[in-house]
Design a protein around this motif. Sequence first.
Motif, PDB file in Angstrom:
ATOM      1  N   LYS A  14       0.822  -1.214   0.000  1.00 17.05           N
ATOM      2  CA  LYS A  14       0.000   0.000   0.000  1.00 17.05           C
ATOM      3  C   LYS A  14       0.854   1.262   0.000  1.00 17.05           C
ATOM      4  N   SER A  15       1.853   1.296   0.869  1.00 23.96           N
ATOM      5  CA  SER A  15       2.677   2.501   0.990  1.00 23.96           C
ATOM      6  C   SER A  15       3.506   2.740  -0.260  1.00 23.96           C
ATOM      7  N   THR A  16       4.030   1.679  -0.842  1.00 25.50           N
ATOM      8  CA  THR A  16       4.801   1.807  -2.085  1.00 25.50           C
ATOM      9  C   THR A  16       3.899   2.327  -3.198  1.00 25.50           C
ATOM     10  N   PHE A  17       2.707   1.770  -3.307  1.00 21.42           N
ATOM     11  CA  PHE A  17       1.750   2.228  -4.316  1.00 21.42           C
ATOM     12  C   PHE A  17       1.365   3.684  -4.056  1.00 21.42           C
ATOM     13  N   ALA A  18       1.080   4.017  -2.796  1.00 23.28           N
ATOM     14  CA  ALA A  18       0.674   5.383  -2.450  1.00 23.28           C
ATOM     15  C   ALA A  18       1.771   6.389  -2.782  1.00 23.28           C
ATOM     16  N   TYR A  30      -0.632  10.836   3.309  1.00 27.79           N
ATOM     17  CA  TYR A  30      -0.664  10.610   4.751  1.00 27.79           C
ATOM     18  C   TYR A  30      -0.687   9.112   5.026  1.00 27.79           C
ATOM     19  N   TYR A  31       0.191   8.679   5.921  1.00 26.22           N
ATOM     20  CA  TYR A  31       0.269   7.276   6.328  1.00 26.22           C
ATOM     21  C   TYR A  31      -0.444   7.114   7.663  1.00 26.22           C
ATOM     22  N   LEU A  32      -1.487   6.300   7.704  1.00 26.05           N
ATOM     23  CA  LEU A  32      -2.192   6.079   8.964  1.00 26.05           C
ATOM     24  C   LEU A  32      -1.283   5.451  10.013  1.00 26.05           C
ATOM     25  N   ASP A  33      -0.352   4.608   9.587  1.00 25.56           N
ATOM     26  CA  ASP A  33       0.591   4.020  10.553  1.00 25.56           C
ATOM     27  C   ASP A  33       1.404   5.097  11.271  1.00 25.56           C
ATOM     28  N   MET A  34       1.726   6.175  10.577  1.00 34.84           N
ATOM     29  CA  MET A  34       2.488   7.250  11.208  1.00 34.84           C
ATOM     30  C   MET A  34       1.621   8.075  12.155  1.00 34.84           C
ATOM     31  N   TRP A  62      -5.924  14.719  -0.982  1.00 31.54           N
ATOM     32  CA  TRP A  62      -5.076  13.843  -0.189  1.00 31.54           C
ATOM     33  C   TRP A  62      -5.076  12.420  -0.731  1.00 31.54           C
ATOM     34  N   ILE A  63      -4.040  11.718  -0.298  1.00 32.13           N
ATOM     35  CA  ILE A  63      -3.968  10.259  -0.414  1.00 32.13           C
ATOM     36  C   ILE A  63      -3.787   9.772   1.012  1.00 32.13           C
ATOM     37  N   ILE A  64      -4.624   8.837   1.437  1.00 29.22           N
ATOM     38  CA  ILE A  64      -4.486   8.235   2.766  1.00 29.22           C
ATOM     39  C   ILE A  64      -4.182   6.761   2.579  1.00 29.22           C
ATOM     40  N   HIS A 174       3.922  15.962   0.333  1.00 33.08           N
ATOM     41  CA  HIS A 174       4.480  14.809   1.025  1.00 33.08           C
ATOM     42  C   HIS A 174       4.362  14.999   2.534  1.00 33.08           C
ATOM     43  N   CYS A 175       3.485  14.262   3.122  1.00 32.65           N
ATOM     44  CA  CYS A 175       3.189  14.424   4.552  1.00 32.65           C
ATOM     45  C   CYS A 175       3.350  13.079   5.236  1.00 32.65           C
ATOM     46  N   LYS A 176       4.312  12.976   6.118  1.00 31.80           N
ATOM     47  CA  LYS A 176       4.569  11.711   6.782  1.00 31.80           C
ATOM     48  C   LYS A 176       3.665  11.484   7.986  1.00 31.80           C
ATOM     49  N   THR A 177       3.095  12.533   8.516  1.00 32.41           N
ATOM     50  CA  THR A 177       2.278  12.339   9.708  1.00 32.41           C
ATOM     51  C   THR A 177       0.864  11.985   9.370  1.00 32.41           C
TER      52      THR A 177
END
Length: 177
Positions: A14-18, A30-34, A62-64, A174-177
Motif C-alpha cells: 500500500k505505501s509503495t503504491f501510495a 498521509y500514512y495512517l501508521d504514522m 489527499w492520499i491516505i 508529502h506528509c509523513k504524519t
Amino acid sequence: MQRILVIGCPGSGKSTFARALQEKTGLPLYYLDMLWHRPDRTTAIRAEFDQTLEQILQQDRWIIDGNYRRTMPRRLEFCDTVFWLDFPVEVCLSGALSRIGKPREDLPWVETAPDEKFLNSIRKFSIWGRPEIIRLLQQAAGKQIHVFQTREESAAFLASLPTISPHEKRNDTHCKT
C-alpha cells in the motif's frame, strides 16, 4: 481523483503504491501508521488519532494509506477514489518479510525481526479483513473503485497515469504524519 484511499492486506505494498501515486499526482500523502504508531512502539490516543484524521479529511486533496477498519467508513464518506490491493496472502507475506531491516517513511521504526502476531494477521486477513472491505466498498456509492489482484496490475495502472510536472506540484505533496 483528489481524495484517495489506498487499502489492502498488510504487506500488499500500500505505501509503495501510495508513494508512486503521490509522485504521479502531486497530492499530499498521509500514512495512517504514522498517525497511530510512535517511535517507541506505543500508539496514539484514539481521540488524538481521530482528531488528526478528521483534519486531514477536511482538506480538499489527499492520499491516505492504510486500512484501520474502525475509521474506514468515515474515510469512505470523504474520498472520491479507492485503490484496493487485493493480493494473495503469499504475496503479502513475502512483502512484509522483504521489508524487515529496512527504514521506511511510513513506519516510525525499523522492523528488525519477523513479528509472528503480525504475520498471523496477514494469514487471517482473508477471513476478517477482506470480507469487511468488500462490505464497505459495496456500500460506497459514487466512489471510483480500482481493485488490483496482482502487483503487475497496479504497476500498469500507475504507468498509465501522466506524471505531474514539477512546477505543478504544491508544497504540501508529502506528509509523513
